[in-house]
Design an enzyme around this catalytic site. Structure first.
Site, PDB file in Angstrom:
ATOM      1  N   ASP A 215      48.594  91.612  35.315  1.00 14.56           N
ATOM      2  CA  ASP A 215      49.957  91.952  34.985  1.00 14.56           C
ATOM      3  C   ASP A 215      51.097  90.874  35.148  1.00 14.56           C
ATOM      4  OD1 ASP A 215      49.809  92.723  37.624  1.00 14.56           O
ATOM      5  OD2 ASP A 215      51.325  94.277  37.591  1.00 14.56           O
TER       6      ASP A 215
ATOM      7  N   GLU B 178      49.878  94.736  40.159  1.00 14.56           N
ATOM      8  CA  GLU B 178      50.761  94.195  41.008  1.00 14.56           C
ATOM      9  C   GLU B 178      52.104  94.356  41.216  1.00 14.56           C
ATOM     10  OE1 GLU B 178      52.685  91.451  43.895  1.00 14.56           O
ATOM     11  OE2 GLU B 178      52.791  91.513  41.768  1.00 14.56           O
TER      12      GLU B 178
HETATM   13  C1  LIG Z   1      56.605  97.025  46.986  1.00 13.50           C
HETATM   14  S1  LIG Z   1      55.604  96.808  45.321  1.00 13.50           S
HETATM   15  C2  LIG Z   1      56.466  95.643  44.629  1.00 13.50           C
HETATM   16  C3  LIG Z   1      55.843  94.448  44.505  1.00 13.50           C
HETATM   17  C4  LIG Z   1      56.710  93.504  43.743  1.00 13.50           C
HETATM   18  N1  LIG Z   1      55.747  92.049  43.796  1.00 13.50           N
HETATM   19  C5  LIG Z   1      56.284  90.925  43.233  1.00 13.50           C
HETATM   20  O1  LIG Z   1      57.342  90.794  42.695  1.00 13.50           O
HETATM   21  C6  LIG Z   1      57.971  93.083  44.976  1.00 13.50           C
HETATM   22  O2  LIG Z   1      58.933  93.578  44.695  1.00 13.50           O
HETATM   23  O3  LIG Z   1      57.737  92.221  45.941  1.00 13.50           O
HETATM   24 ZN   LIG Z   2      52.544  87.611  41.288  1.00 12.86          ZN
HETATM   25 ZN   LIG Z   3      55.956  89.044  40.339  1.00 11.91          ZN
END
Ligand SMILES: CSCC[C@H](NC=O)C(=O)O
Ligand SMILES: [Zn+2]
Ligand SMILES: [Zn+2]
Length: 422
Positions: free
Chosen positions: A77, A143
């Site tokens: 994603d 993710e």
């Molecule tokens: C807490 S789940 C969210 C995951 C997200 N990952 C990438 O950007 C992030 O905000 O870090």
């Molecule tokens: Zn990523």
């Molecule tokens: Zn990301």
């Protein structure tokens, strides 16, 4: 030349599949990956922990299936893009002819890595290499929205347990200089909402204990703390992943009217939201105290609530990080493999945001965050995200070296290991 063109167009084809939230086209991505896997004669299994959210698991069987396996993880994603603010449409994967930049959402985060793993395997197969250990590749959904129906379910599953994984590779970040970045842990997300209540009244009246005043005092306190943490980074005393970051992400208050907001009424409620990221070594109890006593004190008519609060510790109370010393042979192997492929590695860091690696680390497994992108501006989640085609191709060589080293690693025999300790 012809081969390079084919490699680049496979990358572009993956980038052209629109897997942006909130409606990612997961099925098309899964079909694409399955077709690639088929061309490499890898075993393909599609797991659906939740209907409509396929997780594609590929297997390159090793000569000794009893040894712990290697898992190469990537998410399929991507975050949404504001199309009209991009110079090239985010799902065209436009290759700029003179610069060689490939523009696309996901070009850095992290479709590059997923397909680089596959290209590296293609090259290793062509060279006649056969893995000693089994190599798995997981292409996981969700993710960007927390990974609960993707990597989290996967790491908890029987399928995963039976894979007997010994080491996980997952995403890192681009590096603006020539040193690749590498991550051995990550900060924990705390998503905090603070609410103030207060006395309502006429917009012309000065009085104490309004909801707005109560909230603003907190916002000021948060801002001071934010500055103190940011100053440590600016002064070069701490790395980005080593401080507590806090950013206000919403403000909500006021009484709506047909033309906007009622202007002469002081509201009785106001709230603010903060994205807080907590390093593995931080003192959680003291941060919690700060929130309860300074940012949302009941004495100022305030309450707070966590939309998300991931602990920095595992179930034994120890910080969730991967060892980067001699206790973790995979770390030294990675360093050597990158070096032998003519790559340079920067100082290991704590990932400033969150990735799926936390679910694997949470099970006690070593997990290393690494995306081979040097000399590249950090554009994940930004407009005009791109990766240069030569940098992409170089990354494939880096993975060839890593996968080869990992998949052929024989643990030192017990007697040798104990002799080394003496
Ligand atoms: C807490 S789940 C969210 C995951 C997200 N990952 C990438 O950007 C992030 O905000 O870090
Ligand atoms: Zn990523
Ligand atoms: Zn990301």
């Amino acid at each position: 030349e012809v081969e390079e063109e084919a490699i680049i167009s496979r990358f572009q084809n993956y980038l052209r599949i629109n897997t942006a939230h909130p409606n990612p086209n997961y099925n098309e991505a899964a079909q694409f990956i399955a077709a690639e896997a088929n061309s490499l004669s890898l075993d393909t299994q599609t797991l659906e922990f939740l209907k409509g959210k396929p997780l594609v698991l590929l297997k390159w069987a090793g000569r000794d299936p009893s040894l712990p396996s290697i898992l190469l993880n990537s998410h399929t994603d991507v975050v949404p893009a504001e199309t009209h603010k991009w110079n090239h449409p985010p799902f065209d994967a436009h290759l700029h002819p003179s610069s060689g930049h490939i523009y696309a959402r996901g070009s850095q985060d992290m479709k590059c890595v997923g397909i680089q793993y596959l290209e590296a395997i293609r090259k290793l197969q062509a060279s006649g290499f056969r893995p000693l250990r089994t190599v798995y590749l997981s292409f996981v959904p969700d993710e960007e929205i927390g990974g609960h129906d993707g990597a989290e379910m996967f790491a908890d599953s029987d399928v995963f347990r039976k894979m007997n994984v010994g080491i996980v590779l997952d995403e890192g970040l681009a590096s603006p200089n020539e040193d690749y970045r590498v991550f051995y842990g990550e900060r924990s997300p705390w998503w905090l909402v603070i609410k103030a209540t207060g006395a309502p009244g006429h917009g012309a009246k000065l009085y104490d204990n309004t909801a707005m005043e109560n909230l603003i005092k907190s916002v000021e306190s948060v801002r001071r703390f934010r500055a103190s943490q940011f100053d440590l980074v600016k002064a070069g005393l701490k790395a980005e992943g080593e401080v507590i970051s806090v950013n206000m992400v919403f403000l909500k208050a006021g009484t709506p009217s047909p033309t906007g907001f009622v202007m002469n009424l002081q509201p009785s409620e106001a709230q603010a939201g903060f994205d807080i990221r907590v390093p593995p070594t931080a003192d959680e109890a003291s941060l919690e105290r700060r929130i309860a006593e300074e940012w949302a004190p009941a004495t100022r008519n305030m309450t707070f609530e966590f939309k998300q609060r991931v602990s920095v510790n595992d179930k034994f109370g120890k910080p969730v990080v991967t060892a980067i010393d001699s206790s973790n042979p995979w770390w030294a192997l990675l360093e050597e493999a990158i070096k032998s492929a003519k790559g340079k590695l920067g100082k290991p860091e704590i990932f400033p945001a969150s990735t799926d690696a936390r679910y694997f680390r949470g099970r006690g497994l070593p997990a290393i965050g690494f995306s081979p992108m040097a000399n590249t501006p950090i554009l994940l989640h930004d407009h005009n995200e791109f990766l240069n085609k030569d940098e992409y191709l170089r990354g494939i060589g880096i993975y060839e070296s890593i996968i080869k080293a990992y998949a052929s690693y024989e643990e030192p025999r017990k007697d040798e290991a104990s002799r080394a300790e003496l």
